[in-house]
Design a protein around this motif. Structure first.
Motif, short mmCIF file in Angstrom:
data_model
loop_
_atom_site.label_atom_id
_atom_site.label_comp_id
_atom_site.label_asym_id
_atom_site.label_seq_id
_atom_site.Cartn_x
_atom_site.Cartn_y
_atom_site.Cartn_z
N ILE A 5 0.84 -1.21 0.00
CA ILE A 5 0.00 0.00 0.00
C ILE A 5 0.87 1.25 0.00
N ILE A 6 1.90 1.27 0.84
CA ILE A 6 2.81 2.43 0.89
C ILE A 6 3.56 2.58 -0.44
N GLY A 7 4.04 1.46 -0.96
CA GLY A 7 4.77 1.50 -2.22
C GLY A 7 3.93 1.99 -3.37
N SER A 8 2.65 1.67 -3.36
CA SER A 8 1.76 2.09 -4.45
C SER A 8 1.62 3.60 -4.53
N GLN A 9 1.80 4.29 -3.39
CA GLN A 9 1.69 5.74 -3.38
C GLN A 9 2.77 6.38 -4.26
N PHE A 10 3.91 5.72 -4.37
CA PHE A 10 5.03 6.30 -5.11
C PHE A 10 5.22 5.68 -6.50
N LEU A 11 4.73 4.46 -6.68
CA LEU A 11 5.06 3.75 -7.91
C LEU A 11 3.88 3.51 -8.86
N ALA A 12 2.66 3.87 -8.42
CA ALA A 12 1.47 3.55 -9.21
C ALA A 12 1.53 4.13 -10.62
N LYS A 13 1.75 5.43 -10.73
CA LYS A 13 1.74 6.08 -12.05
C LYS A 13 2.85 5.55 -12.94
N TRP A 14 4.05 5.42 -12.36
CA TRP A 14 5.19 4.90 -13.12
C TRP A 14 4.92 3.48 -13.60
N GLY A 15 4.38 2.65 -12.72
CA GLY A 15 4.11 1.26 -13.07
C GLY A 15 3.06 1.13 -14.16
N LEU A 16 1.97 1.90 -14.04
CA LEU A 16 0.91 1.85 -15.04
C LEU A 16 1.40 2.38 -16.39
N GLN A 17 2.24 3.41 -16.34
CA GLN A 17 2.83 3.95 -17.57
C GLN A 17 3.69 2.89 -18.26
N LEU A 18 4.47 2.20 -17.47
CA LEU A 18 5.35 1.17 -18.01
C LEU A 18 4.56 0.01 -18.61
N LEU A 19 3.49 -0.38 -17.92
CA LEU A 19 2.73 -1.55 -18.34
C LEU A 19 1.75 -1.27 -19.47
N TYR A 20 1.04 -0.15 -19.35
CA TYR A 20 -0.07 0.10 -20.27
C TYR A 20 0.08 1.32 -21.15
N GLY A 21 0.96 2.23 -20.78
CA GLY A 21 1.08 3.47 -21.54
C GLY A 21 0.34 4.62 -20.90
N ALA A 22 0.40 5.78 -21.52
CA ALA A 22 -0.12 7.02 -20.93
C ALA A 22 -1.63 7.01 -20.74
N LYS A 23 -2.38 6.34 -21.63
CA LYS A 23 -3.85 6.42 -21.54
C LYS A 23 -4.38 5.76 -20.28
#
Length: 422
Positions: free
Chosen positions: A301-319
Motif C-alpha cells: 500500500i505504501i509502495g503504491s503511493q510512489f510507484l502507481a503512475k510509473w508502473g501503469l505507464q510502463l505496463l499500459y502506456g499514458a492512456k
C-alpha cells in the motif's frame, strides 16, 4: 513406490513460483487485450467474463479444497470427492448460462462468458488434483502445473487474438491448451498420489452436497458480492469504463495472491493443530501468519503511493497511467481480500460453514444496498470503496468467530486432559 513428502519450505517455494507465474500470465491477458485491441470494449468484455465466471468457478469448486486438505482422518474417500467435483462442475456451467441470460448482454459477451467458463471448469478439475497432492505435501506438482498452464494459456491467447483478432477464438485456444495439459501431465501425476476413480454414488454426492451447501452458498454469495460492483459499474458507466478500471485493478491482485502463497502450505499444519486440539500452537501460527500478511499488505500500500503512475505507464502506456488515482483504493481492497480469504480458510478448518454463510449473506446485502450509491457518487473509485466497506465487515465477523473457537479448542483440550487424569 510411495511418493516422498516435501518440506514446508519446499512446498511454499513451489506453490509460490507456480501461483505467481499463473497470476502474472492471467494479468498479461488484460495487458495483451489492451495492447492488441483497437478498442477498450474487448478489455471490458474480458473483464466481465472473468468477473462473472469467478462466481461460478467458486460454485464448481464448492470450496471443498480447504476441507479436503484438512481431512486428515479420511472423512470421505477420493472417489467421493472426485464424483462430487464432476457434478458441481456440470451444475456450475448450467447456472452460469442461466445467470447471464438475466442480463442484457450482447451475443459477443454471452459467448465470451460461456467460453471462459469452460476454461474455468478446467481450473476447477485440476484444483481437485492439487488438493490431493497438497494433503500429501507434494505441492511441487501443482506448482509446475500452474507455471506451465499459465505460460500455455497466455501463449495460446496471444496467437489466437493476433491471427484472428477475435477475443472468443483466443479463449478457445486457452481452453484447448489447458485441457491438453491436464490430460497429459496433471492426471498421470495425481494418479501416483491418489488413485482417481469416478464411481457415481448419488447418495454420497447428495450427502456431500448437503454438507457443503452452506459453505458453497456462502462462497457463491460472497463471490457475487465482489463481482456485483463491477457489473454495476459496467451497466452505469459502460464496458469501456469497466475496461479501464479492470486494467488498473489487475496488477493489484498480486497482493491478494501473495497472501495465499503464505497461508496455503500451512493449512495442513492448522488442521493437525485442530485434530490434536493444540490451541496454543493454532493461535501462535494464526497470529504469525496474520502479521506476515498485514506487513506484506502495508508495504504494498505504501509502495503504491510512489510507484502507481510509473508502473501503469510502463505496463499500459499514458492512456491508462492517467487513472493512477484509482490504484490506492484497489490495492487496499485486494490487501483486505487476501486476509479475508485466509480467515475464510481457517473457519473451514474449524468446520464453521454455517457461520461463513451468515457472514457472506451479510456482505451481499451490504454490497447490494451500497454499490450503486458508491459508484454514482465516486464513479470507478466507488467500486473500490464498496468492496473495501463490506470486506472489512466480513473480516471483523470472521475474526470474532475464529478467536472464540480457538479459545473453545483450548477448553476442550483441558477437559480431555482432566478426563485422562481421572
Amino acid at each position: 513406490m510411495k511418493e516422498k513428502k516435501l518440506s514446508l519450505a519446499s512446498n511454499l517455494v513451489w506453490n509460490s513460483i507456480g501461483s505467481f507465474t499463473y497470476l502474472v500470465c492471467q494479468w498479461l491477458l488484460t495487458l495483451l487485450i489492451v495492447r492488441l485491441s483497437n478498442n477498450l470494449s474487448d478489455a471490458g468484455n474480458l473483464s466481465l467474463a472473468i468477473s462473472i465466471t469467478n462466481i461460478f468457478y467458486n460454485f464448481a469448486c464448492f470450496n471443498v479444497r480447504p476441507y479436503l486438505v484438512s481431512d486428515n482422518i479420511g472423512e470421505y474417500k477420493t472417489e467421493e470427492y472426485t464424483s462430487f467435483r464432476i457434478v458441481t462442475c456440470i451444475l456450475s456451467t448450467i447456472l452460469c448460462f442461466l445467470y447471464i441470460l438475466i442480463f442484457d448482454y450482447t451475443m459477443t459477451q454471452l459467448i465470451c462468458i460461456l467460453l471462459y467458463m469452460l476454461f474455468k471448469v478446467g481450473e476447477a478439475v485440476v484444483d481437485l488434483f492439487h488438493a490431493f497432492e497438497q494433503r500429501k505435501s507434494r505441492m511441487d506438482i501443482g506448482g509446475i502445473s500452474l507455471f506451465c498452464r499459465g505460460v500455455l494459456s497466455i501463449a495460446s491467447f496471444y496467437v489466437g487474438f493476433r491471427i484472428f483478432h477475435n477475443i472468443n477464438i483466443a479463449i478457445i485456444g486457452m481452453i484447448i491448451s489447458t485441457w491438453l495439459f491436464i490430460l497429459f501431465y496433471d492426471y498421470p501425476k495425481v494418479q501416483k498420489i491418489e488413485k482417481i476413480k469416478v464411481r457415481m454414488n448419488y447418495q454420497k454426492v447428495k450427502e456431500l452436497f448437503i454438507k457443503f451447501l452452506p459453505l458453497a452458498i456462502g462462497t457463491f454469495i460472497g463471490s457475487m458480492a465482489t463481482s456485483l460492483p463491477r457489473q454495476f459499474l459496467e451497466s452505469i458507466e459502460g464496458a469501456s469504463i469497466l475496461g479501464i478500471y479492470a486494467t488498473v485493478a489487475t496488477p493489484a491482485v498480486i497482493v491478494q495472491t501473495a497472501a495465499s502463497y503464505i497461508y496455503n502450505p500451512l493449512l495442513v499444519i492448522f488442521s493437525d493443530f485442530r485434530t490434536k486440539k493444540d490451541s496454543k500452537g493454532f493461535w501462535l501460527l494464526f497470529l504469525k501468519t496474520s502479521l506476515i500478511i498485514i506487513a506484506l499488505s502495508t508495504v504494498c500500500i505504501i509502495g503504491s503511493q510512489f510507484l502507481a503512475k510509473w508502473g501503469l505507464q510502463l505496463l499500459y502506456g499514458a492512456k491508462i497511467a492517467n487513472y493512477d488515482y484509482l490504484f490506492t483504493g484497489v490495492i487496499f481492497y485486494t490487501s483486505l481480500t487476501g486476509y479475508m480469504w485466509f480467515c475464510h480458510n481457517i473457519l473451514i478448518i474449524l468446520r464453521k460453514m454455517k457461520e461463513l454463510l451468515l457472514i457472506n449473506v451479510t456482505a451481499f446485502i451490504l454490497c447490494l444496498s451500497t454499490a450503486t450509491l458508491f459508484i454514482k457518487k465516486y464513479s470507478m473509485n466507488g467500486t473500490s470503496y464498496c468492496l473495501i466497506f463490506f470486506t472489512s465487515i466480513m473480516i471483523v465477523g470472521m475474526l470474532i468467530i475464529i478467536v472464540r473457537d480457538i479459545r473453545e479448542l483450548g477448553i476442550s483440550e483441558k477437559k480431555d486432559v482432566k478426563e485422562v487424569v481421572k
